[in-house]
Design a protein around this motif. Structure first.
Motif, PDB file in Angstrom:
ATOM      1  N   LEU A 156       0.847  -1.203   0.000  1.00 53.35           N
ATOM      2  CA  LEU A 156       0.000   0.000   0.000  1.00 53.35           C
ATOM      3  C   LEU A 156       0.882   1.253   0.000  1.00 53.35           C
ATOM      4  O   LEU A 156       0.622   2.202  -0.753  1.00 53.35           O
ATOM      5  CB  LEU A 156      -0.954   0.006   1.205  1.00 53.35           C
ATOM      6  CG  LEU A 156      -1.912   1.201   1.239  1.00 53.35           C
ATOM      7  CD1 LEU A 156      -2.790   1.266  -0.027  1.00 53.35           C
ATOM      8  CD2 LEU A 156      -2.810   1.165   2.484  1.00 53.35           C
ATOM      9  N   GLU A 157       1.925   1.216   0.808  1.00 54.51           N
ATOM     10  CA  GLU A 157       2.830   2.374   0.876  1.00 54.51           C
ATOM     11  C   GLU A 157       3.461   2.636  -0.500  1.00 54.51           C
ATOM     12  O   GLU A 157       3.529   3.774  -0.967  1.00 54.51           O
ATOM     13  CB  GLU A 157       3.920   2.103   1.921  1.00 54.51           C
ATOM     14  CG  GLU A 157       4.755   3.307   2.258  1.00 54.51           C
ATOM     15  CD  GLU A 157       5.897   2.957   3.217  1.00 54.51           C
ATOM     16  OE1 GLU A 157       7.012   3.470   2.994  1.00 54.51           O
ATOM     17  OE2 GLU A 157       5.672   2.155   4.145  1.00 54.51           O
ATOM     18  N   TYR A 158       3.891   1.550  -1.161  1.00 53.77           N
ATOM     19  CA  TYR A 158       4.501   1.705  -2.490  1.00 53.77           C
ATOM     20  C   TYR A 158       3.496   2.289  -3.486  1.00 53.77           C
ATOM     21  O   TYR A 158       3.799   3.229  -4.236  1.00 53.77           O
ATOM     22  CB  TYR A 158       5.019   0.349  -3.001  1.00 53.77           C
ATOM     23  CG  TYR A 158       5.707   0.474  -4.349  1.00 53.77           C
ATOM     24  CD1 TYR A 158       7.009   0.964  -4.439  1.00 53.77           C
ATOM     25  CD2 TYR A 158       5.055   0.140  -5.532  1.00 53.77           C
ATOM     26  CE1 TYR A 158       7.642   1.118  -5.675  1.00 53.77           C
ATOM     27  CE2 TYR A 158       5.669   0.290  -6.769  1.00 53.77           C
ATOM     28  CZ  TYR A 158       6.960   0.765  -6.832  1.00 53.77           C
ATOM     29  OH  TYR A 158       7.582   0.921  -8.053  1.00 53.77           O
ATOM     30  N   ALA A 159       2.283   1.747  -3.473  1.00 52.35           N
ATOM     31  CA  ALA A 159       1.267   2.191  -4.437  1.00 52.35           C
ATOM     32  C   ALA A 159       0.925   3.665  -4.217  1.00 52.35           C
ATOM     33  O   ALA A 159       0.777   4.430  -5.183  1.00 52.35           O
ATOM     34  CB  ALA A 159       0.021   1.327  -4.319  1.00 52.35           C
ATOM     35  N   LEU A 160       0.807   4.061  -2.967  1.00 52.07           N
ATOM     36  CA  LEU A 160       0.459   5.464  -2.670  1.00 52.07           C
ATOM     37  C   LEU A 160       1.576   6.397  -3.137  1.00 52.07           C
ATOM     38  O   LEU A 160       1.305   7.480  -3.663  1.00 52.07           O
ATOM     39  CB  LEU A 160       0.186   5.650  -1.171  1.00 52.07           C
ATOM     40  CG  LEU A 160      -1.061   4.927  -0.637  1.00 52.07           C
ATOM     41  CD1 LEU A 160      -1.198   5.118   0.875  1.00 52.07           C
ATOM     42  CD2 LEU A 160      -2.337   5.387  -1.337  1.00 52.07           C
ATOM     43  N   LYS A 161       2.824   5.954  -2.968  1.00 55.75           N
ATOM     44  CA  LYS A 161       3.962   6.762  -3.431  1.00 55.75           C
ATOM     45  C   LYS A 161       3.968   6.861  -4.949  1.00 55.75           C
ATOM     46  O   LYS A 161       4.187   7.923  -5.515  1.00 55.75           O
ATOM     47  CB  LYS A 161       5.273   6.107  -2.961  1.00 55.75           C
ATOM     48  CG  LYS A 161       6.070   6.996  -2.011  1.00 55.75           C
ATOM     49  CD  LYS A 161       7.416   6.383  -1.727  1.00 55.75           C
ATOM     50  CE  LYS A 161       7.543   6.120  -0.226  1.00 55.75           C
ATOM     51  NZ  LYS A 161       8.573   5.142   0.090  1.00 55.75           N
TER      52      LYS A 161
END
Ligand code: RRO
Length: 310
Positions: A80-85
């Protein structure tokens, strides 16, 4: 021109990785993001990080691959963190794959996606063949129906399901009838053909360690099954539900066949593992050459137009 509109997003071409291949770490995902793939999907996530099955757990064979990875992944929050970035950097949506060990785990992850700022596409993997003691969800029609009922109680973002291959016309009919009851965005057909066995007669041994060598089969072996599943769902699902074609795409010719059966996006697993992300350049050139020879300017001119013998 290979531009493809899928769920109101525009992609430069229909090619993607298949989830599981070259997409577990941010490094691998960055390489896909920098490649000529039209889009990319992340490794199926579970709520917490998982080591997966003991190695060797992936083996390339001349006509494909056998794997029993066992859902190794870095955990839901990591992806999720990667996708949001990523979505801050580009308008091209990221595909998130979710594969909980239970309905409750899937619901918990999808609730977090729903509540987050995630703007991409979510795929619910109902077809992992490799977790000991956990049958593939989508071979249980009742459980699939119940799971989707719970999901669509609250989930409003674009959602697709990753299906296992089916081999019986009655199963195509029954599964399509279930899927047609829900506001699904797409169906991804197919996951690997579950629980095949490859053996090495030099050693008289299996080639992967988990489950006494049984594992999911991909590559050339699976193309006819993949095409049949793409076609069967394309002709049975309501037109709002798009198809991602996965299975046996090694060349532009294979891609062309998937598109002719009705796929909109195309995913590459085994051959991406063999060749690396440069494969996306080759596939596009080969598909363009076929389209030129046939006089097609866009994919929309031939998508789904497979002819029957009358
Ligand atoms: O991780 C795996 O073993 C795996 C998964 Br989750 C899947 O969906 N399909 C596959 O072939 N391997």
């Amino acid at each position: 021109m290979l531009t493809t509109n899928f769920l109101d997003f525009d992609f430069s071409n229909p090619f993607m990785n298949a989830s599981g291949v070259h997409c577990m770490t941010t490094n691998e995902l960055d390489e896909l993001a920098a490649s000529n793939a039209g889009a990319y999907i992340m490794k199926s996530a579970t709520p917490a990080k998982r080591e997966g099955n003991p190695e060797p757990r992936y083996f390339d064979v001349p006509l494909g691959s056998i794997n029993s990875m066992g859902l190794p992944n870095l955990g839901f929050d990591y992806y999720l963190e990667y996708a949001l970035k990523q979505q801050e950097k580009t308008s091209r949506p990221v595909f998130f794959s979710v594969a909980g060990m239970s309905v409750a785990e899937n619901i918990a992850m999808l609730k977090k996606i729903e509540a987050s700022d995630f703007k991409g596409v979510t795929e619910l993997n109902l077809s992992c063949p490799n977790v000991p003691g956990k049958p593939q969800v989508a071979y249980d029609f009742e459980l699939t129906y119940e799971t989707l009922a719970q999901v669509f109680d609250f989930f409003t973002k674009p959602l697709g399901v990753k299906l296992p291959p089916y081999f019986d016309m009655a199963h195509f009919d029954q599964m399509a009838a279930i899927l047609n009851k829900y506001p699904l965005s797409y169906v991804n057909a197919i996951n690997s053909i579950g629980n095949g066995l490859y053996i090495d007669t030099d050693s008289d041994q299996v080639v992967i360690k988990p489950k006494e060598g049984f594992g999911g089969i991909g590559g050339e072996y699976v193309k006819p099954t993949a095409l049949a599943n793409v076609r069967a769902f394309y002709t049975r699902l309501k037109p709002e539900i798009k198809i991602i074609g996965t299975g046996g795409i090694l060349t532009g010719q294979d891609a062309y066949e998937h598109l002719l059966c009705g796929a909109t996006m195309l995913q590459v697993g085994t051959q991406l593992q063999k060749e690396g992300p440069a494969i996306f350049d080759r596939l596009q050139k080969e598909l363009m050459a076929i389209m030129e020879e046939k006089g097609y300017k866009t994919i929309a001119e031939f998508r789904g137009k497979l002819k029957a013998i009358v």
